[in-house]
Scaffold this motif. Structure first.
Motif, PDB file in Angstrom:
ATOM      1  N   ALA A  40      55.763  52.775  40.798  1.00  0.00           N
ATOM      2  CA  ALA A  40      54.594  52.071  40.272  1.00  0.00           C
ATOM      3  C   ALA A  40      53.421  52.347  41.210  1.00  0.00           C
ATOM      4  N   TYR A  41      52.243  52.115  40.687  1.00  0.00           N
ATOM      5  CA  TYR A  41      51.049  52.379  41.478  1.00  0.00           C
ATOM      6  C   TYR A  41      49.945  51.444  40.993  1.00  0.00           C
ATOM      7  N   THR A  42      49.173  50.946  41.928  1.00  0.00           N
ATOM      8  CA  THR A  42      48.010  50.129  41.592  1.00  0.00           C
ATOM      9  C   THR A  42      46.776  50.799  42.168  1.00  0.00           C
ATOM     10  N   ARG A  43      45.831  51.043  41.297  1.00  0.00           N
ATOM     11  CA  ARG A  43      44.547  51.606  41.733  1.00  0.00           C
ATOM     12  C   ARG A  43      43.488  50.529  41.540  1.00  0.00           C
ATOM     13  N   TRP A  44      42.740  50.298  42.598  1.00  0.00           N
ATOM     14  CA  TRP A  44      41.602  49.389  42.475  1.00  0.00           C
ATOM     15  C   TRP A  44      40.346  50.159  42.845  1.00  0.00           C
ATOM     16  N   GLN A  45      39.312  49.884  42.086  1.00  0.00           N
ATOM     17  CA  GLN A  45      38.010  50.511  42.311  1.00  0.00           C
ATOM     18  C   GLN A  45      36.952  49.417  42.274  1.00  0.00           C
ATOM     19  N   VAL A  46      36.105  49.423  43.286  1.00  0.00           N
ATOM     20  CA  VAL A  46      35.044  48.425  43.379  1.00  0.00           C
ATOM     21  C   VAL A  46      33.703  49.137  43.224  1.00  0.00           C
ATOM     22  N   TYR A  47      32.874  48.585  42.360  1.00  0.00           N
ATOM     23  CA  TYR A  47      31.524  49.108  42.137  1.00  0.00           C
ATOM     24  C   TYR A  47      30.548  47.975  42.437  1.00  0.00           C
ATOM     25  N   TRP A  48      29.405  48.306  42.968  1.00  0.00           N
ATOM     26  CA  TRP A  48      28.417  47.287  43.284  1.00  0.00           C
ATOM     27  C   TRP A  48      27.028  47.805  42.967  1.00  0.00           C
TER      28      TRP A  48
ATOM     29  N   VAL B 123      29.047  42.796  41.311  1.00  0.00           N
ATOM     30  CA  VAL B 123      30.209  43.545  41.784  1.00  0.00           C
ATOM     31  C   VAL B 123      31.206  43.633  40.632  1.00  0.00           C
ATOM     32  N   GLU B 124      31.816  44.783  40.492  1.00  0.00           N
ATOM     33  CA  GLU B 124      32.821  45.004  39.457  1.00  0.00           C
ATOM     34  C   GLU B 124      34.082  45.540  40.118  1.00  0.00           C
ATOM     35  N   LEU B 125      35.219  44.978  39.735  1.00  0.00           N
ATOM     36  CA  LEU B 125      36.514  45.421  40.242  1.00  0.00           C
ATOM     37  C   LEU B 125      37.376  45.839  39.062  1.00  0.00           C
ATOM     38  N   ASN B 126      37.827  47.081  39.078  1.00  0.00           N
ATOM     39  CA  ASN B 126      38.750  47.578  38.065  1.00  0.00           C
ATOM     40  C   ASN B 126      40.114  47.744  38.707  1.00  0.00           C
ATOM     41  N   LEU B 127      41.099  47.056  38.158  1.00  0.00           N
ATOM     42  CA  LEU B 127      42.490  47.158  38.612  1.00  0.00           C
ATOM     43  C   LEU B 127      43.293  47.843  37.518  1.00  0.00           C
TER      44      LEU B 127
ATOM     45  N   GLY C 135      42.325  44.712  46.520  1.00  0.00           N
ATOM     46  CA  GLY C 135      41.127  45.015  45.745  1.00  0.00           C
ATOM     47  C   GLY C 135      40.258  43.790  45.537  1.00  0.00           C
ATOM     48  N   VAL C 136      40.889  42.659  45.235  1.00  0.00           N
ATOM     49  CA  VAL C 136      40.139  41.415  45.046  1.00  0.00           C
ATOM     50  C   VAL C 136      39.448  41.004  46.348  1.00  0.00           C
ATOM     51  N   ALA C 137      40.170  41.083  47.452  1.00  0.00           N
ATOM     52  CA  ALA C 137      39.579  40.727  48.752  1.00  0.00           C
ATOM     53  C   ALA C 137      38.422  41.664  49.088  1.00  0.00           C
ATOM     54  N   CYS C 138      38.574  42.927  48.750  1.00  0.00           N
ATOM     55  CA  CYS C 138      37.505  43.895  48.992  1.00  0.00           C
ATOM     56  C   CYS C 138      36.258  43.518  48.188  1.00  0.00           C
ATOM     57  N   ALA C 139      36.445  43.224  46.909  1.00  0.00           N
ATOM     58  CA  ALA C 139      35.307  42.854  46.059  1.00  0.00           C
ATOM     59  C   ALA C 139      34.630  41.587  46.573  1.00  0.00           C
ATOM     60  N   ARG C 140      35.425  40.632  47.012  1.00  0.00           N
ATOM     61  CA  ARG C 140      34.853  39.384  47.550  1.00  0.00           C
ATOM     62  C   ARG C 140      34.041  39.653  48.823  1.00  0.00           C
ATOM     63  N   GLU C 141      34.579  40.492  49.696  1.00  0.00           N
ATOM     64  CA  GLU C 141      33.861  40.777  50.939  1.00  0.00           C
ATOM     65  C   GLU C 141      32.564  41.542  50.678  1.00  0.00           C
ATOM     66  N   ILE C 142      32.598  42.458  49.729  1.00  0.00           N
ATOM     67  CA  ILE C 142      31.365  43.178  49.381  1.00  0.00           C
ATOM     68  C   ILE C 142      30.354  42.217  48.770  1.00  0.00           C
ATOM     69  N   SER C 143      30.822  41.318  47.900  1.00  0.00           N
ATOM     70  CA  SER C 143      29.916  40.317  47.316  1.00  0.00           C
ATOM     71  C   SER C 143      29.230  39.505  48.407  1.00  0.00           C
ATOM     72  N   ALA C 144      30.022  39.050  49.362  1.00  0.00           N
ATOM     73  CA  ALA C 144      29.458  38.250  50.452  1.00  0.00           C
ATOM     74  C   ALA C 144      28.472  39.070  51.274  1.00  0.00           C
ATOM     75  N   ALA C 145      28.804  40.325  51.536  1.00  0.00           N
ATOM     76  CA  ALA C 145      27.904  41.176  52.327  1.00  0.00           C
ATOM     77  C   ALA C 145      26.579  41.381  51.604  1.00  0.00           C
ATOM     78  N   LEU C 146      26.628  41.544  50.297  1.00  0.00           N
ATOM     79  CA  LEU C 146      25.394  41.779  49.547  1.00  0.00           C
ATOM     80  C   LEU C 146      24.512  40.537  49.512  1.00  0.00           C
ATOM     81  N   ILE C 147      25.109  39.405  49.212  1.00  0.00           N
ATOM     82  CA  ILE C 147      24.296  38.201  49.026  1.00  0.00           C
ATOM     83  C   ILE C 147      23.804  37.620  50.353  1.00  0.00           C
ATOM     84  N   HIS C 148      24.540  37.853  51.425  1.00  0.00           N
ATOM     85  CA  HIS C 148      24.160  37.299  52.719  1.00  0.00           C
ATOM     86  C   HIS C 148      23.491  38.333  53.624  1.00  0.00           C
ATOM     87  N   ALA C 149      23.093  39.442  53.044  1.00  0.00           N
ATOM     88  CA  ALA C 149      22.507  40.520  53.847  1.00  0.00           C
ATOM     89  C   ALA C 149      21.175  40.092  54.448  1.00  0.00           C
ATOM     90  N   ALA C 150      21.024  40.464  55.686  1.00  0.00           N
ATOM     91  CA  ALA C 150      19.722  40.273  56.323  1.00  0.00           C
ATOM     92  C   ALA C 150      18.754  41.279  55.725  1.00  0.00           C
TER      93      ALA C 150
END
Length: 181
Positions: free
Chosen positions: A52-60, A78-82, A121-136
């Motif tokens: 089995a294999y899981t591919r996750w892709q995050v787009y922002w 942010v978009e996450l495709n699993l 993948g979910v954790a990645c999308a969450r961290e990117i979301s936080a980085a974008l919204i809290h960016a200096a």
């Protein structure tokens, strides 16, 4: 499994999550024959051939505007495709209850392992979301674009490395019971 889409908010950033499954079919009427057929049917996903294999892709994406001497993020998405690639057993004859139970236990363990990858993948999308919204802010929008995209790519690389470590630590799910026969 059709694609299941959900939308949620993380710190005010819309996150679209799409989950889908692809299957490869195999037969077999006993564990050894099933293993041979799985080994023959499982696809090469670039990093090897796995049951089995899981591919996750995050787009922002993000919008920004220059406000005085600072360029600031004004909105983000942010978009996450699993995508899960899983084996699907199609026996030619009615299997024994014991073989069915053995297969169900294996699939439960295999899916548990693959969900671990999905969680990265979910954790990645969450961290990117936080980085974008809290960016200096940055002195100009080109600098902000470069900084945020570099940070998002760093986060993707970090969670990609966690996927590799997870497979190593679990022996590709074997330590979680994903062993057949």
């Amino acid at each position: 499994m059709p694609t299941l889409e959900t939308e949620q908010q993380i710190d005010g950033v819309p996150l679209r999550l799409a989950r889908s499954a692809l299957y490869y079919d195999f037969g077999g009427d006993n564990p050894d024959d099933m293993r041979r057929q799985i080994d023959d049917a499982k696809p090469d996903v670039g990093s090897g051939r796995w049951d089995a294999y899981t591919r996750w892709q995050v787009y922002w994406t993000f919008q920004r505007s220059q406000q005085g001497e600072q360029c600031q993020v004004t909105s983000a998405h942010v978009e996450l495709n699993l995508t899960f690639m899983l084996p699907r057993w199609t026996p030619a004859t009615e299997p024994t209850p014991e073989l069915k139970a053995h297969w169900r236990r294996y699939m439960t363990s295999l899916i548990t392992h693959e969900e671990g990858h999905a969680n990265h993948g979910v954790a990645c999308a969450r961290e990117i979301s936080a980085a974008l919204i809290h960016a200096a802010g940055a002195p100009d929008c080109a600098t902000l674009d470069s900084t945020l995209n570099a940070e998002a790519h760093r986060v993707v690389d970090k969670f990609g490395a966690e996927d590799v470590e997870y497979d190593y630590a679990t022996q590709h799910g074997a330590s979680q019971g994903a062993v057949f026969p």
